[in-house]
Write an enzyme that holds these catalytic residues in place. Structure first.
Site, PDB file in Angstrom:
ATOM      1  CE  LYS A  10     -67.702  81.885  18.963  1.00  0.00           C
ATOM      2  NZ  LYS A  10     -67.790  81.429  17.577  1.00  0.00           N
ATOM      3  CE  LYS A  35     -63.117  75.849  20.149  1.00  0.00           C
ATOM      4  NZ  LYS A  35     -62.124  75.917  19.164  1.00  0.00           N
ATOM      5  CB  THR A  73     -66.729  77.680  18.478  1.00  0.00           C
ATOM      6  OG1 THR A  73     -65.642  76.974  17.904  1.00  0.00           O
ATOM      7  CG2 THR A  73     -66.652  77.570  19.995  1.00  0.00           C
TER       8      THR A  73
END
Ligand code: NAD
Length: 308
Positions: free
Chosen positions: A246, A171, A96
């Site tokens: 994050k 995402k 990611t």
């Protein structure tokens, strides 16, 4: 002929993902900077490569599962994986990372004569171990088609979201919805408690009304209404708060880069950063309800800034 996969980054996620590829009959050459990660993968049938470059040089497909964009770009970079790989190798980055870093990684891979896909995941360590991850992919249709059989081993669903970086975009947009909605649900429970409304009563109404959402009905932040939610096991993850922090930081970077007026997304990034650095460091992200409740129960906190 057996497909040879170079798997770089054999941590919490990469280790079990690589092991599932081995179980499905792929030859997997693995590398990680941490010896214990490498030896755990070797125990699962991964062949240890002396370096990431050595693995990439003989691979048909290079999969990376690394902490952040800087790790991916520096490994791809000068004298790195892209230079070592045979022309036409497929690079699949499952980490990611920032959308901008992902697009830079795609451009570098394509300039070096390779094929490229970003394919971040949801489903956590449990999904990585069980082979039930969801992949969100970005890149050319043909690169996605080539990666699909491998993604099908490591996951239960793979969605081709669009061009380079589209998987990362999907995402962070999804997780921004999730972070904001978890804060909203948590604030609603704390408000309900202060109004004398039972958690179960709020749940019974909101879960059947327009407040219904995943943060409420699957990952309910208070113990009781949803027995499987992390709140019932003292907020053990689940989806750890530092990972939410994050992902929201990546969303905040993209919001700022795009000049988007998203007050809640930016505020959620701040709140989760603070929570993850403090009491949430080892908690599920739904534990933020306790931080809201703790701040609320102290009237001096709630009146900060008041001059009356
Ligand atoms: P992790 O820290 O456990 O694993 C990353 C691994 O990369 C580490 O073992 C590290 O030693 C290795 N590494 C770093 N630089 C390297 C290099 N130059 N060469 C070789 N190895 C190197 O992290 P993780 O939990 O496995 O997460 C990996 C990625 O997946 C992250 O981008 C994370 O955001 C994402 N992700 C994690 C989860 C989760 O639940 N853990 C869920 C979804 C997505």
């Amino acid at each position: 002929m057996t497909t040879t996969v170079a798997f770089i980054g054999l941590g919490h996620m990469g280790g079990p993902m690589a092991a599932n590829l081995v179980s499905a009959g792929y030859r997997v050459l693995g590398h990680d900077l941490v010896e214990s990660c490498l030896s755990a993968a070797v125990a699962a049938g991964v062949e240890a490569a002396r370096s990431a470059v050595e693995a990439a040089a003989v691979a048909d497909v290079v999969i990376t599962m690394l902490p952040a964009g800087r790790h991916v770009l520096s490994l791809y970079g000068p004298e790195g994986l892209l230079a070592a790989a045979r022309p036409g190798t497929l690079f699949v980055d499952c980490s990611t990372i920032d959308v901008a870093d992902s697009r830079a990684a795609h451009a570098a891979a394509e300039a070096a004569g390779h094929r490229s896909l970003d394919a971040p995941v949801s489903g956590g360590v449990v999904g990585a171990e069980a082979g039930t991850l969801t992949f969100m992919a970005g890149g050319e249709e043909s690169a996605f088609a080539q990666a699909e059989p491998l993604l099908a081993v490591m996951g239960k669903k793979a969605v081709h979201c669009g061009d380079a970086g589209a998987g990362q975009a999907a995402k962070i947009c999804n997780n921004m919805i999730l972070g904001v909605s978890m804060i909203a649900v948590s604030e609603a429970f704390v408000l309900a408690e202060s109004l004398g409304l039972a958690d179960q009563a709020l749940y019974d109404v909101a879960s059947a009304a327009s407040g219904q959402c995943w943060a409420l009905t699957v990952n309910c932040p208070v113990p009781g209404p949803v027995p499987a939610s992390p709140a019932n096991r003292d907020y053990r993850p689940g989806f750890a708060a530092p990972l939410m922090a994050k992902d929201l930081q990546l969303a905040a970077n993209a919001l700022r880069a795009g000049g988007i007026d998203a007050e809640l997304g930016l505020r959620a990034a701040e709140l989760y950063a603070r929570f993850a650095e403090g009491p949430g460091a080892d908690q599920d992200f739904s534990g933020i309800v306790r931080a809201i409740r703790a701040a609320t129960s102290n009237p001096t906190d709630t009146q900060k800034g008041s001059t009356t």
